[in-house]
Motif scaffolding. Structure first.
Motif, PDB file in Angstrom:
ATOM      1  N   PRO A 157      57.725  37.876  36.238  1.00 43.40           N
ATOM      2  CA  PRO A 157      58.134  37.206  37.478  1.00 43.40           C
ATOM      3  C   PRO A 157      59.644  37.016  37.566  1.00 43.40           C
ATOM      4  O   PRO A 157      60.347  37.005  36.551  1.00 43.40           O
ATOM      5  CB  PRO A 157      57.436  35.847  37.381  1.00 43.40           C
ATOM      6  N   ASP A 158      60.134  36.857  38.776  1.00 44.28           N
ATOM      7  CA  ASP A 158      61.523  36.475  38.977  1.00 44.28           C
ATOM      8  C   ASP A 158      61.754  35.097  38.362  1.00 44.28           C
ATOM      9  O   ASP A 158      60.853  34.242  38.363  1.00 44.28           O
ATOM     10  CB  ASP A 158      61.837  36.441  40.478  1.00 44.28           C
ATOM     11  N   ILE A 159      62.937  34.878  37.837  1.00 50.78           N
ATOM     12  CA  ILE A 159      63.240  33.617  37.156  1.00 50.78           C
ATOM     13  C   ILE A 159      62.929  32.413  38.038  1.00 50.78           C
ATOM     14  O   ILE A 159      62.379  31.408  37.574  1.00 50.78           O
ATOM     15  CB  ILE A 159      64.723  33.594  36.720  1.00 50.78           C
ATOM     16  N   ASN A 160      63.231  32.509  39.298  1.00 53.99           N
ATOM     17  CA  ASN A 160      63.046  31.378  40.206  1.00 53.99           C
ATOM     18  C   ASN A 160      61.614  31.211  40.687  1.00 53.99           C
ATOM     19  O   ASN A 160      61.283  30.201  41.326  1.00 53.99           O
ATOM     20  CB  ASN A 160      63.972  31.535  41.419  1.00 53.99           C
ATOM     21  N   GLN A 161      60.752  32.186  40.386  1.00 53.18           N
ATOM     22  CA  GLN A 161      59.374  32.126  40.849  1.00 53.18           C
ATOM     23  C   GLN A 161      58.364  32.049  39.712  1.00 53.18           C
ATOM     24  O   GLN A 161      57.155  32.010  39.963  1.00 53.18           O
ATOM     25  CB  GLN A 161      59.070  33.350  41.724  1.00 53.18           C
ATOM     26  N   ALA A 162      58.826  31.997  38.485  1.00 54.03           N
ATOM     27  CA  ALA A 162      57.927  31.967  37.334  1.00 54.03           C
ATOM     28  C   ALA A 162      57.171  30.635  37.285  1.00 54.03           C
ATOM     29  O   ALA A 162      57.779  29.572  37.363  1.00 54.03           O
ATOM     30  CB  ALA A 162      58.714  32.159  36.046  1.00 54.03           C
ATOM     31  N   PRO A 163      55.845  30.671  37.137  1.00 54.48           N
ATOM     32  CA  PRO A 163      55.070  29.431  37.070  1.00 54.48           C
ATOM     33  C   PRO A 163      55.216  28.699  35.745  1.00 54.48           C
ATOM     34  O   PRO A 163      54.879  27.516  35.640  1.00 54.48           O
ATOM     35  CB  PRO A 163      53.631  29.915  37.275  1.00 54.48           C
ATOM     36  N   SER A 164      55.696  29.394  34.717  1.00 54.80           N
ATOM     37  CA  SER A 164      55.911  28.780  33.403  1.00 54.80           C
ATOM     38  C   SER A 164      56.796  29.704  32.583  1.00 54.80           C
ATOM     39  O   SER A 164      57.162  30.796  33.027  1.00 54.80           O
ATOM     40  CB  SER A 164      54.578  28.556  32.670  1.00 54.80           C
ATOM     41  N   ASN A 165      57.127  29.275  31.386  1.00 51.39           N
ATOM     42  CA  ASN A 165      57.824  30.150  30.452  1.00 51.39           C
ATOM     43  C   ASN A 165      56.948  30.418  29.225  1.00 51.39           C
ATOM     44  O   ASN A 165      57.441  30.640  28.124  1.00 51.39           O
ATOM     45  CB  ASN A 165      59.174  29.559  30.032  1.00 51.39           C
ATOM     46  N   LEU A 166      55.629  30.391  29.443  1.00 48.39           N
ATOM     47  CA  LEU A 166      54.665  30.688  28.384  1.00 48.39           C
ATOM     48  C   LEU A 166      54.225  32.141  28.524  1.00 48.39           C
ATOM     49  O   LEU A 166      53.482  32.500  29.444  1.00 48.39           O
ATOM     50  CB  LEU A 166      53.468  29.746  28.472  1.00 48.39           C
ATOM     51  N   ALA A 167      54.713  32.966  27.615  1.00 52.01           N
ATOM     52  CA  ALA A 167      54.485  34.411  27.694  1.00 52.01           C
ATOM     53  C   ALA A 167      53.274  34.830  26.866  1.00 52.01           C
ATOM     54  O   ALA A 167      52.989  34.249  25.801  1.00 52.01           O
ATOM     55  CB  ALA A 167      55.723  35.152  27.199  1.00 52.01           C
ATOM     56  N   ILE A 168      52.579  35.845  27.336  1.00 51.45           N
ATOM     57  CA  ILE A 168      51.453  36.439  26.602  1.00 51.45           C
ATOM     58  C   ILE A 168      52.015  37.130  25.365  1.00 51.45           C
ATOM     59  O   ILE A 168      52.950  37.927  25.451  1.00 51.45           O
ATOM     60  CB  ILE A 168      50.703  37.443  27.488  1.00 51.45           C
ATOM     61  N   ALA A 169      51.406  36.846  24.191  1.00 46.12           N
ATOM     62  CA  ALA A 169      52.067  37.208  22.939  1.00 46.12           C
ATOM     63  C   ALA A 169      51.197  38.008  21.972  1.00 46.12           C
ATOM     64  O   ALA A 169      50.916  37.569  20.859  1.00 46.12           O
ATOM     65  CB  ALA A 169      52.572  35.934  22.252  1.00 46.12           C
ATOM     66  N   SER A 170      50.733  39.179  22.394  1.00 46.38           N
ATOM     67  CA  SER A 170      50.277  40.232  21.476  1.00 46.38           C
ATOM     68  C   SER A 170      48.954  40.008  20.754  1.00 46.38           C
ATOM     69  O   SER A 170      48.541  40.845  19.954  1.00 46.38           O
ATOM     70  CB  SER A 170      51.346  40.518  20.404  1.00 46.38           C
ATOM     71  N   ARG A 171      48.277  38.881  21.006  1.00 43.81           N
ATOM     72  CA  ARG A 171      46.979  38.628  20.381  1.00 43.81           C
ATOM     73  C   ARG A 171      46.022  38.072  21.444  1.00 43.81           C
ATOM     74  O   ARG A 171      46.406  37.227  22.259  1.00 43.81           O
ATOM     75  CB  ARG A 171      47.089  37.631  19.220  1.00 43.81           C
ATOM     76  N   TYR A 172      44.768  38.558  21.402  1.00 49.23           N
ATOM     77  CA  TYR A 172      43.792  38.199  22.427  1.00 49.23           C
ATOM     78  C   TYR A 172      42.403  38.089  21.797  1.00 49.23           C
ATOM     79  O   TYR A 172      42.096  38.788  20.819  1.00 49.23           O
ATOM     80  CB  TYR A 172      43.694  39.276  23.512  1.00 49.23           C
ATOM     81  N   ILE A 173      41.558  37.256  22.398  1.00 52.79           N
ATOM     82  CA  ILE A 173      40.123  37.289  22.165  1.00 52.79           C
ATOM     83  C   ILE A 173      39.474  37.534  23.527  1.00 52.79           C
ATOM     84  O   ILE A 173      39.729  36.790  24.479  1.00 52.79           O
ATOM     85  CB  ILE A 173      39.580  35.961  21.584  1.00 52.79           C
ATOM     86  N   PHE A 174      38.636  38.583  23.615  1.00 51.42           N
ATOM     87  CA  PHE A 174      37.973  38.901  24.871  1.00 51.42           C
ATOM     88  C   PHE A 174      36.462  38.922  24.708  1.00 51.42           C
ATOM     89  O   PHE A 174      35.945  39.303  23.648  1.00 51.42           O
ATOM     90  CB  PHE A 174      38.415  40.270  25.401  1.00 51.42           C
ATOM     91  N   THR A 175      35.785  38.540  25.761  1.00 52.25           N
ATOM     92  CA  THR A 175      34.348  38.750  25.868  1.00 52.25           C
ATOM     93  C   THR A 175      34.134  40.168  26.412  1.00 52.25           C
ATOM     94  O   THR A 175      35.041  40.768  27.000  1.00 52.25           O
ATOM     95  CB  THR A 175      33.731  37.694  26.809  1.00 52.25           C
ATOM     96  N   PRO A 176      32.927  40.729  26.228  1.00 52.48           N
ATOM     97  CA  PRO A 176      32.735  42.146  26.585  1.00 52.48           C
ATOM     98  C   PRO A 176      32.889  42.469  28.057  1.00 52.48           C
ATOM     99  O   PRO A 176      33.086  43.638  28.415  1.00 52.48           O
ATOM    100  CB  PRO A 176      31.307  42.439  26.094  1.00 52.48           C
ATOM    101  N   ASP A 177      32.831  41.453  28.935  1.00 52.43           N
ATOM    102  CA  ASP A 177      32.989  41.766  30.358  1.00 52.43           C
ATOM    103  C   ASP A 177      34.395  42.209  30.730  1.00 52.43           C
ATOM    104  O   ASP A 177      34.624  42.665  31.858  1.00 52.43           O
ATOM    105  CB  ASP A 177      32.551  40.589  31.241  1.00 52.43           C
ATOM    106  N   ILE A 178      35.354  42.148  29.784  1.00 53.66           N
ATOM    107  CA  ILE A 178      36.691  42.684  30.070  1.00 53.66           C
ATOM    108  C   ILE A 178      36.599  44.158  30.429  1.00 53.66           C
ATOM    109  O   ILE A 178      37.387  44.663  31.248  1.00 53.66           O
ATOM    110  CB  ILE A 178      37.650  42.484  28.864  1.00 53.66           C
ATOM    111  N   PHE A 179      35.601  44.873  29.884  1.00 49.47           N
ATOM    112  CA  PHE A 179      35.479  46.301  30.156  1.00 49.47           C
ATOM    113  C   PHE A 179      35.083  46.562  31.614  1.00 49.47           C
ATOM    114  O   PHE A 179      35.453  47.593  32.180  1.00 49.47           O
ATOM    115  CB  PHE A 179      34.472  46.934  29.196  1.00 49.47           C
TER     116      PHE A 179
END
Length: 290
Positions: free
Chosen positions: A192-214
């Motif tokens: 996002p643009d700096i002025n429109q970012a909802p937070s500064n919490l970035a997605i960081a390379s590790r995930y847990i997904f349920t199978p419906d992600i497919f």
């Protein structure tokens, strides 16, 4: 219970050319161990030994690293190098690792689609193969995410607080903190643009997904660079399912970034019992001369 992990390692690593022309970026060493071995060790320390690696053209070295080298074992045995022999045998025995080839380089989302059959309709972890996560507490970051999944029963992403001036480099979340450093995600916003970012919490390379992600990955249309973006599938998913984020306890080392790669080698080198003190003294001398 999370029993399976997927490690995507199919990218070209163009930021490290020419070093990555003939070797995978995931095999770049931090001191004396390939980056991807740290990632596998994190999965194993988190209780996962069934691992699928998604690889692509030029990644054969990753397979060879985790396979036996009988000739090398015999050489080390004949020279009574028992310690070295134990190390290389341990690499081949660390986990049950399966490899599948991504036929074309069509993005992270496309790579994850190759894991559908292997995950067998179970929840699973994703660990990006070019990122080392160093926990502060001793609990591996993937284990931290698993604990949140077990608590809430929904997909979980690792979150890292970044400098607000840098949010345009990351995918970030819009969400609500529901417990200490645990967030319920409302949406994902890519760079996002700096002025429109909802937070500064970035997605960081590790995930847990349920199978419906497919199911959502199957619906994603090619985006930037004509690639299937995992974040696009996550944005679809969060509209229909509860998703969570954990501001993990630890630090992320992005080995795909040249400066971070150098910093990580220094940090890990300083921790070595065999030469850390000597290395620290040399650094002081270099800094003093600078």
């Amino acid at each position: 219970m999370i029993k399976k992990a997927v490690i995507p390692a199919a990218g070209f690593g163009t930021r490290f050319l020419p070093a990555t022309k003939s070797q995978p970026k995931e095999m770049l060493p931090v001191v004396d161990k390939p980056t991807i071995q740290y990632v596998v060790e994190e999965a194993v320390a988190s209780g996962i030994t069934d691992i699928l690696m998604i690889i692509g053209k030029g990644k054969r070295a990753i397979e060879e690293h985790f396979d036996r080298n009988v000739e090398l074992e015999m050489l080390l045995s004949g020279k009574d190098k028992c310690h070295e022999l134990s190390i290389i045998k341990g690499i081949t025995e660390i986990a049950d690792i399966t490899f599948v080839w991504q036929k074309e380089s069509n993005g992270l989302g496309d790579a994850i689609r190759y894991a559908k059959n292997h995950t067998n309709n179970e929840a699973f972890a994703i660990l990006l193969g070019d990122t080392i996560m160093e926990p502060f507490s001793g609990v591996p970051v993937t284990r931290q995410l698993i604990d949140i999944y077990n608590r809430y029963g929904g997909p979980v992403v690792a979150l890292e607080e970044v400098d607000p001036a840098d949010v345009s480099k990351y995918g970030v979340i819009d969400g609500k903190e529901i417990a200490n450093k645990i967030f319920q995600v409302n949406s994902f916003v890519e760079k996002p643009d700096i002025n429109q970012a909802p937070s500064n919490l970035a997605i960081a390379s590790r995930y847990i997904f349920t199978p419906d992600i497919f199911e959502y990955l199957a619906k994603v249309k090619p985006g930037k660079n004509n690639e299937i973006q995992l974040t696009d599938a996550m944005q679809m998913m969060v509209k229909n399912s509860d998703m969570f984020g954990l501001q993990f306890d630890g630090i992320r080392h992005d080995i795909g970034n040249k400066l971070d790669f150098l910093k990580t080698n220094v940090l890990y080198g300083l921790k070595r019992d065999d030469f850390g003190d000597e290395f620290r003294q040399w650094l002081k001398e270099v800094v003093g001369k600078g």
